[in-house]
Structures are given as structure tokens and as C-alpha cells.
Motif scaffolding. Structure first.
Motif, PDB file in Angstrom:
ATOM      1  N   LEU A 149      -9.318  -1.231  -3.574  1.00  0.00           N
ATOM      2  CA  LEU A 149      -9.933  -1.038  -2.260  1.00  0.00           C
ATOM      3  C   LEU A 149      -9.660   0.350  -1.699  1.00  0.00           C
ATOM      4  O   LEU A 149     -10.449   0.895  -0.936  1.00  0.00           O
ATOM      5  N   THR A 150      -8.505   0.906  -2.071  1.00  0.00           N
ATOM      6  CA  THR A 150      -8.151   2.218  -1.505  1.00  0.00           C
ATOM      7  C   THR A 150      -8.569   3.382  -2.403  1.00  0.00           C
ATOM      8  O   THR A 150      -9.005   4.426  -1.932  1.00  0.00           O
ATOM      9  N   VAL A 182      -7.077  -6.468   4.492  1.00  0.00           N
ATOM     10  CA  VAL A 182      -8.120  -5.448   4.408  1.00  0.00           C
ATOM     11  C   VAL A 182      -9.301  -5.886   3.543  1.00  0.00           C
ATOM     12  O   VAL A 182     -10.274  -5.142   3.379  1.00  0.00           O
ATOM     13  N   GLY A 183      -9.206  -7.067   2.994  1.00  0.00           N
ATOM     14  CA  GLY A 183     -10.314  -7.550   2.171  1.00  0.00           C
ATOM     15  C   GLY A 183      -9.967  -8.806   1.423  1.00  0.00           C
ATOM     16  O   GLY A 183      -9.048  -9.561   1.808  1.00  0.00           O
ATOM     17  N   GLU A 195      -1.496  -5.856   6.712  1.00  0.00           N
ATOM     18  CA  GLU A 195      -2.748  -6.218   7.350  1.00  0.00           C
ATOM     19  C   GLU A 195      -3.791  -6.585   6.283  1.00  0.00           C
ATOM     20  O   GLU A 195      -3.877  -5.934   5.227  1.00  0.00           O
ATOM     21  N   ARG A 223      -3.975  -7.342   1.253  1.00  0.00           N
ATOM     22  CA  ARG A 223      -3.290  -6.721   2.392  1.00  0.00           C
ATOM     23  C   ARG A 223      -2.915  -5.277   2.054  1.00  0.00           C
ATOM     24  O   ARG A 223      -2.679  -4.939   0.886  1.00  0.00           O
ATOM     25  N   ASP A 224      -2.826  -4.443   3.093  1.00  0.00           N
ATOM     26  CA  ASP A 224      -2.385  -3.058   2.883  1.00  0.00           C
ATOM     27  C   ASP A 224      -0.868  -2.981   2.975  1.00  0.00           C
ATOM     28  O   ASP A 224      -0.187  -4.000   3.061  1.00  0.00           O
ATOM     29  N   ASP A 260     -14.548  -5.995   1.091  1.00  0.00           N
ATOM     30  CA  ASP A 260     -13.790  -5.384   2.183  1.00  0.00           C
ATOM     31  C   ASP A 260     -13.743  -6.343   3.362  1.00  0.00           C
ATOM     32  O   ASP A 260     -14.315  -7.438   3.324  1.00  0.00           O
ATOM     33  N   ILE A 261     -13.083  -5.944   4.411  1.00  0.00           N
ATOM     34  CA  ILE A 261     -12.864  -6.827   5.562  1.00  0.00           C
ATOM     35  C   ILE A 261     -14.155  -7.211   6.266  1.00  0.00           C
ATOM     36  O   ILE A 261     -14.237  -8.234   6.955  1.00  0.00           O
ATOM     37  N   ASP A 262     -15.212  -6.423   6.065  1.00  0.00           N
ATOM     38  CA  ASP A 262     -16.497  -6.713   6.693  1.00  0.00           C
ATOM     39  C   ASP A 262     -17.379  -7.640   5.843  1.00  0.00           C
ATOM     40  O   ASP A 262     -18.500  -7.975   6.242  1.00  0.00           O
ATOM     41  N   THR A 287      -5.473  -4.087  -3.988  1.00  0.00           N
ATOM     42  CA  THR A 287      -5.215  -3.079  -2.958  1.00  0.00           C
ATOM     43  C   THR A 287      -5.545  -1.682  -3.487  1.00  0.00           C
ATOM     44  O   THR A 287      -6.145  -0.850  -2.799  1.00  0.00           O
TER      45      THR A 287
END
Length: 488
Positions: free
Chosen positions: A20-21, A131-132, A129, A124-125, A44-46, A17
Motif C-alpha cells: 500500500l505504501t 489504511v486498507g 491506523e 494498519r500503518d 485502500d481505505i476508500d 502494508t
């Protein structure tokens, strides 16, 4: 196990996390991750990678700075079939929230197969959720090959111990190797009279195997001919260009067999038994793992061929005379009964001839048993040269021989002509180390069904006819006649 996975994923989750942030700001952590053998990555989520350590990039054949300034997906770095499978797996994890732990994966890239074991979990964030995705994986190819080799070796040895047919064992050896490796096709050739003959090639086209069947071994005759000739492995990376394939280049081009690696199969005492070969459609040399698998295959094939040949030798010795190589008395009765059975079913004639050397005891007494043995071997060879492939020559013991003639319909004159040829050939001088010696033989013949319907009755009448030939002056051919056979 579930608690262990949960504890492990909690630490990875927090670290991922943060990655990613905030990105990877800690230089010490970056140094650590880039110097461990495990592959670490984040998505990432995409589905785009936000981080890959040096080991992960090296696995894909990319330099350590490849990610800088790029937004890349797995489709940018791996072959389409591999990328598609990984993308589907990762999207499933990010959609369901269910991670994979210590999952094993077989990946074929650039003609090579590798195995990986890894953990992939959703990231998860603070709100929970997804996020990746974060993953860590290690290369377990060497361990996997060793495990697979052990299992395959044991399974193939079990086939040998249980006496499976040699063809089935050799095909299993080839298929086992083909299943372990990627885009490679195997072949086993067996050596006989300085030529290589098809033993097993379940995946090669018949149009190719028929062309190489019976190829003579030699230093410039393809990979297999050269491997057999030199008795060492011959790895040809490009059959289209290698001079050893010049005479067969049209054949391999037609079948797109671009590389061929061949290894001699050696048995007990270093006896050459054949070759094991692997073909590829690309220009390349075998890897160390592939060489190890080839060694396993040639070892198993050698054991199987050696064992079968030993069994054949034992079986041959049990049913054949060691001096002359002819069928012995044990095999004679089963062959004779089968010939009569087939003759009864197909309305055919069968003849049995009893042959005895004249005055053979004198040869042993005067010249010795070594000369006597040479006379017996010579007579066996001369008998065999005068009969047809369908006829059976037998040494009953001592200087007594028999011939089973199995003929369609009725061919008594033809049998008598062959017996006369045997009588004449037997009388020809036999060359010895010092001079030569001449012998004669007498024979008697009985016919099925006219002279009897059982092997015992027919042999007795042939024996009676032979003794009649002896009484009439020896060196003659007689057929059983009831007039002198009464009382048998």
C-alpha cells in the motif's frame, strides 16, 4: 486457531502494508503472485483496489493488465448485487478491525454459481491506523459441489429407504437441484404409453406444465420428447431457435424458458422411465458441474421410480390373479366389505354374482391346460368388457369368478342385463391356434340388503343360485330366491 490466524495475518499484514505504501516493486514477487491459483488483492481505505493478481482478475473476467492506470472499486468489476455484498463486508472489516478467516462465500455471476474460501484482514500503518484491506481467496467450487452432491444424494436416498411417496421424492429431487444451482427450474416427466406425464415441477408455472402434460415422445418434440426418443441427453441452448421446439415456441416464449436441457431417466435393465429437465431464462449450455448434478438427479429419480414400480408390482401380484389380472380372493373380501359398508351408509344396492364355467374339467382333460388357461383369460376379458368401471371382477380360483356390482339406489334390471350380456359373450367361440372352442357359464346373484347383510352370507346365497342354474340345464342366469335357498 486464534494464534494461527494471528501468525498468518502478521506476515500478510507486513506485506500488505508495504504494497500500500511502496507498491509491488519486486519483480520476482510479482511473478510469483501472478502464477499462483489463489486470488490476492489489496484495497485502500476508500474501497478502491490497489492491487489484484492475475488469478483475481481472471475470476472477474478481466485481463492481467486491467488494473494499469485505473482506480477501480468492486462496482466497476462485478454485478451490482455481488459488488454490494462484498463492499459491505469489506467496509465492516475496515471499520471494526475484525478480519475474516477461511470464510466461505457463494457467488452467482453470469448464470453460474461458484464457491470461494478466503481470508480478509484490515491493513494498519506504523501507527496502528487501518489504511486498507488485504485478502487472499481460492476457488473451492469443485470441492463444494462434491460435498453438496454427497449430502444431497444421501438425503434423497434416505427418503427412498423410508418409503416416502414417489411424488414427494421427485419434488425433493427437483428442489434440491434448484437450490444448488442458480436461476434454473427443474421438471421430471414420467413415461407411460409413449407419452410423458408430469411427475414433479414445483417451480414451473401450471400454465406451462398443463400444456406439456401427456406430450408424445419423438425426435422433433422439444428437448424432453427428443431425449426420451433418442435415450440420450439433449441440450438445447435456445428454444426460440431450435427446430425441435418449433411447434412449442409460442409456449416457451410466453414463459421465457429460453434454454432446456433434458436427460432420459433409465431404470434397471435400461428401461426408459421418463426425463429430467432444467430450464433457464438465458441462452446457454450446461457447465460440467451442472451436468454432474443433472446425472445425480436422474440417477436418484431412476432409483425412486424403479423401487416404487417394483413395490406396485409386488402389491399387484399379492392381490391379483396372475393368469387373468383380476382381483384375487384375498382382495375380494376387503373390496366386498368396503362395498357393503358404503352401501349401508349411502342407502345403495350391492349385488354379488358367482360365475362358474360349465364342464370346464372336460376342456382341460380333452384339450389340455394351456387351452384351459386361454379359456379362463378369455372369460375374464369378456366379463370385464360387460361391466362398468365401478364394478369389480374377481377370480376366486379355478374356473370360479365373482362380480361385485355397486349401484346407486336400486338397479336390479340393469345388473341382470349385464349378466345376460356376459352369458352371451361367454358362449361366443374362442379362437385358438388350431380352430376354436365354445364354452358356456352359469351364474347366480344375491342382493344386499334383501338377501343378507354380510359378505359371507351373500356369497353363499349367490353360490346357491349358481348351482340352481346348473341344475336347470346350465348356461343361464339365476337370482337367489328363498324358495330354493332354504336351509343355507
Amino acid at each position: 486457531m486464534r494464534e494461527e490466524n494471528g501468525a498468518r495475518s502478521f506476515g500478510v499484514q507486513a506485506l500488505a502494508t508495504d504494497f500500500l505504501t511502496n507498491g509491488l516493486a519486486d519483480a520476482r514477487l510479482a511473478y510469483l503472485l501472478n502464477n499462483i491459483p489463489e486470488m490476492v488483492f489489496l484495497k485502500d481505505i476508500d474501497g478502491y483496489y490497489t492491487y489484484m493478481n492475475a488469478a483475481a482478475l481472471a475470476c472477474l473476467g478481466r485481463p492481467a493488465d486491467f488494473m494499469q492506470g485505473r482506480r477501480l472499486s468492486i462496482y466497476d468489476m462485478a454485478p451490482p448485487d455481488v459488488a454490494r455484498r462484498i463492499d459491505i463486508m469489506d467496509r465492516h472489516i475496515m471499520t471494526t478491525g475484525e478480519g475474516l478467516y477461511e470464510a466461505e462465500e457463494r457467488v452467482a455471476m453470469d448464470g453460474h454459481v461458484r464457491w470461494y474460501s478466503g481470508t480478509r484482514i484490515p491493513v494498519r500503518d506504523d501507527k496502528g491506523e487501518i489504511v486498507g484491506l488485504a485478502g487472499i481467496s481460492r476457488d473451492i467450487t469443485a470441492a463444494k459441489w462434491q460435498e453438496t452432491l454427497r449430502h444431497s444424494h444421501a438425503a434423497l436416498l434416505e427418503m427412498i429407504v423410508h418409503g416416502q411417496p414417489l411424488t414427494s421424492i421427485l419434488e425433493a429431487v427437483v428442489k434440491t437441484v434448484e437450490n444448488m444451482l442458480h436461476n434454473l427450474t427443474g421438471s421430471i416427466l414420467l413415461l407411460e404409453q409413449n407419452r410423458l406425464w408430469n411427475g414433479a415441477a414445483p417451480s414451473l408455472p401450471d400454465s406451462y406444465t398443463s400444456l406439456i402434460n401427456g406430450v408424445e415422445i419423438g425426435p422433433g418434440i422439444g428437448s424432453c420428447g427428443a431425449a426420451a426418443w433418442h435415450r440420450e441427453a439433449v441440450y438445447v441452448s435456445d428454444t426460440f431457435q431450435d427446430p425441435r421446439w418449433t411447434e412449442s415456441v409460442d409456449v416457451v416464449m410466453r414463459h421465457n424458458l429460453r434454454s432446456c436441457w433434458s436427460t432420459p431417466i433409465l431404470g434397471n435393465g435400461g428401461v426408459l422411465l421418463g426425463t429430467f429437465a432444467l430450464y433457464s431464462g438465458t441462452v446457454r449450455m450446461p457447465t460440467d458441474i451442472e451436468k454432474e448434478i443433472i446425472d445425480m438427479a436422474t440417477n436418484i429419480a431412476g432409483i425412486a421410480i424403479d423401487r416404487r414400480r417394483a413395490e406396485e408390482r409386488v402389491n399387484f401380484m399379492a392381490h391379483h390373479d396372475p393368469l387373468t389380472g383380476l382381483s384375487n380372493r384375498n382382495l375380494f373380501w376387503s373390496q366386498f366389505r368396503r362395498a357393503i359398508h358404503e352401501a349401508r351408509r349411502e342407502d345403495r344396492l350391492v349385488a354379488i354374482t358367482y360365475i362358474d364355467l360349465d364342464n370346464f374339467k372336460q376342456i382341460n382333460d380333452v384339450h389340455g391346460h394351456a387351452v384351459g388357461d386361454e379359456v379362463l383369460r378369455s372369460l375374464a376379458e369378456r366379463i370385464t368388457s360387460c361391466i362398468r368401471a365401478s364394478d369389480i371382477a374377481v377370480r376366486l380360483g379355478g374356473d370360479e369368478f365373482a362380480i361385485i356390482f355397486s349401484n346407486p339406489k336400486h338397479d336390479e334390471p340393469g345388473i341382470l342385463r349385464r349378466l345376460e350380456a356376459i352369458r352371451q359373450r361367454a358362449a361366443e367361440p374362442i379362437a385358438l391356434e388350431s380352430g376354436s372352442i365354445s364354452v358356456t357359464c352359469s351364474s347366480g346373484t344375491a342382493f344386499y340388503p334383501g338377501d343378507g347383510e354380510t359378505p359371507e352370507a351373500l356369497l353363499a346365497k349367490a353360490d346357491a343360485a349358481m348351482y340352481e342354474a346348473k341344475k336347470q340345464g346350465r348356461n343361464s342366469v339365476r337370482v337367489f330366491e328363498q324358495t330354493f335357498g332354504d336351509g343355507i
